[in-house]
Design a protein around this motif. Structure first.
Motif, PDB file in Angstrom:
ATOM      1  N   VAL A   1      51.773  59.605  -2.594  1.00 57.32           N
ATOM      2  CA  VAL A   1      51.204  59.372  -3.918  1.00 57.32           C
ATOM      3  C   VAL A   1      50.193  58.235  -3.848  1.00 57.32           C
TER       4      VAL A   1
ATOM      5  N   CYS B   1      51.788  54.873   0.120  1.00 55.09           N
ATOM      6  CA  CYS B   1      52.837  54.945  -0.887  1.00 55.09           C
ATOM      7  C   CYS B   1      53.455  56.335  -0.916  1.00 55.09           C
ATOM      8  N   TYR B   2      54.761  56.365  -1.066  1.00 57.38           N
ATOM      9  CA  TYR B   2      55.505  57.617  -1.093  1.00 57.38           C
ATOM     10  C   TYR B   2      56.436  57.619  -2.295  1.00 57.38           C
ATOM     11  N   GLU B   3      56.562  58.779  -2.896  1.00 58.99           N
ATOM     12  CA  GLU B   3      57.537  58.964  -3.962  1.00 58.99           C
ATOM     13  C   GLU B   3      58.715  59.740  -3.410  1.00 58.99           C
TER      14      GLU B   3
ATOM     15  N   TYR C   1      60.150  64.104  -0.617  1.00 58.79           N
ATOM     16  CA  TYR C   1      59.162  63.041  -0.757  1.00 58.79           C
ATOM     17  C   TYR C   1      57.764  63.631  -0.799  1.00 58.79           C
TER      18      TYR C   1
ATOM     19  N   ILE D   1      59.246  54.767  -5.939  1.00 55.97           N
ATOM     20  CA  ILE D   1      57.976  54.624  -5.233  1.00 55.97           C
ATOM     21  C   ILE D   1      58.141  53.572  -4.141  1.00 55.97           C
TER      22      ILE D   1
ATOM     23  N   TRP E   1      55.510  68.296  -2.039  1.00 59.74           N
ATOM     24  CA  TRP E   1      56.850  67.796  -1.756  1.00 59.74           C
ATOM     25  C   TRP E   1      57.325  68.315  -0.406  1.00 59.74           C
TER      26      TRP E   1
ATOM     27  N   SER F   1      63.229  59.849  -8.423  1.00 57.73           N
ATOM     28  CA  SER F   1      61.985  59.092  -8.364  1.00 57.73           C
ATOM     29  C   SER F   1      62.164  57.623  -7.992  1.00 57.73           C
TER      30      SER F   1
ATOM     31  N   SER G   1      62.422  61.598  -4.211  1.00 58.03           N
ATOM     32  CA  SER G   1      63.109  62.242  -5.319  1.00 58.03           C
ATOM     33  C   SER G   1      64.616  62.200  -5.110  1.00 58.03           C
TER      34      SER G   1
ATOM     35  N   TYR H   1      60.624  47.274  -2.751  1.00 61.22           N
ATOM     36  CA  TYR H   1      60.497  48.734  -2.709  1.00 61.22           C
ATOM     37  C   TYR H   1      59.670  49.121  -1.494  1.00 61.22           C
TER      38      TYR H   1
END
Length: 241
Positions: A142, A81-83, A139, A89, A29, A87, A85, A63
């Protein structure tokens, strides 16, 4: 066991450990900031600097996000791809250009070396109120979950061949591409812009195979993806990671 085999075993285990560590680095993170752009005229939805065109058609939907200069890295992270927080995507589909005439605290959010996501409105409202301005986020990179195989959209002419690569699973990005006709060996392609890759060779009339390499070093070959009678402007589906 002799010393030499033991040494070789140690080196193999060490290399495997280092590879595993490198693959996990993107999952840590990190801190960044986020804003959103109105979807009625947002390039991250309708086109984008990654070259995806109508990203709804390439499965990325709303998204999506534009990345700051540091994160975009000249297009190499397109498709990653990023997550974020809390959450959500995101898929990287666009570039958030810097504005060095403004402070990084207001308006210059995408200036180097800031880590910033210019999100679609849909994505942003899942992590903050719509009337929020600049919000701090966490972030991490992922794996990308995709449906179907990698897609190859061909364009150009007899002297200039270009392929747009979309729907890449796992790592999402692409750092190397090769193409092979029935009368050629594997030919390396150069990044034109975003995830558009090019070469100057006439491949008309030949079935086409593609080899794709991601930033994590994964390589996948899809043979005879396009038949010999393929046409410019058409999209063909290969294997998936």
């Amino acid at each position: 066991m002799d010393a030499l085999p033991l040494t070789l075993l140690y080196l193999i285990l060490l290399q495997t450990s280092l590879l595993t560590t490198a693959q996990l680095q993107d999952e840590v993170w990190k801190k960044a900031t986020a804003t959103y752009i109105n979807e009625t005229n947002a390039s991250i939805i309708t086109e984008g600097a990654c070259g995806y065109g109508g990203v709804h058609k390439t499965m990325y939907g709303k998204y999506s996000a534009g990345l700051s200069t540091l994160l975009f890295n000249r297009g190499t992270n397109c498709g990653a791809c990023y997550e974020g927080s809390p959450s959500v995507i995101l898929t990287a589909t666009d570039f958030c250009p810097p504005n060095y005439g403004l402070s990084t605290e207001y308006g210059g959010w995408c200036n180097f070396p800031k880590e910033h996501f210019e999100m679609s409105e849909t994505a942003f409202t899942e992590i903050a109120e719509k009337n929020a301005d600049l919000v701090p986020i966490q972030y991490r990179r992922v794996k990308c979950s995709r449906t179907g195989g990698i897609r190859f959209t061909v364009s150009g002419n007899a002297h200039f061949y270009q392929v747009l690569i979309t729907n890449v699973g796992l790592d999402g990005d692409v750092v190397g591409v090769k193409v092979k006709g029935s009368r050629t060996g594997w030919l390396p392609m150069a990044r034109n812009w975003g995830q558009n890759w090019e070469c100057n060779i006439n491949l008309i009339g030949q079935p086409l195979s593609f080899e794709v390499t991601t930033s994590k070093g994964r390589t996948l070959s899809s043979y005879n993806v396009a038949p010999a009678n393929w046409k410019f402007g058409k999209t063909f589906e290969g294997k998936q990671f």
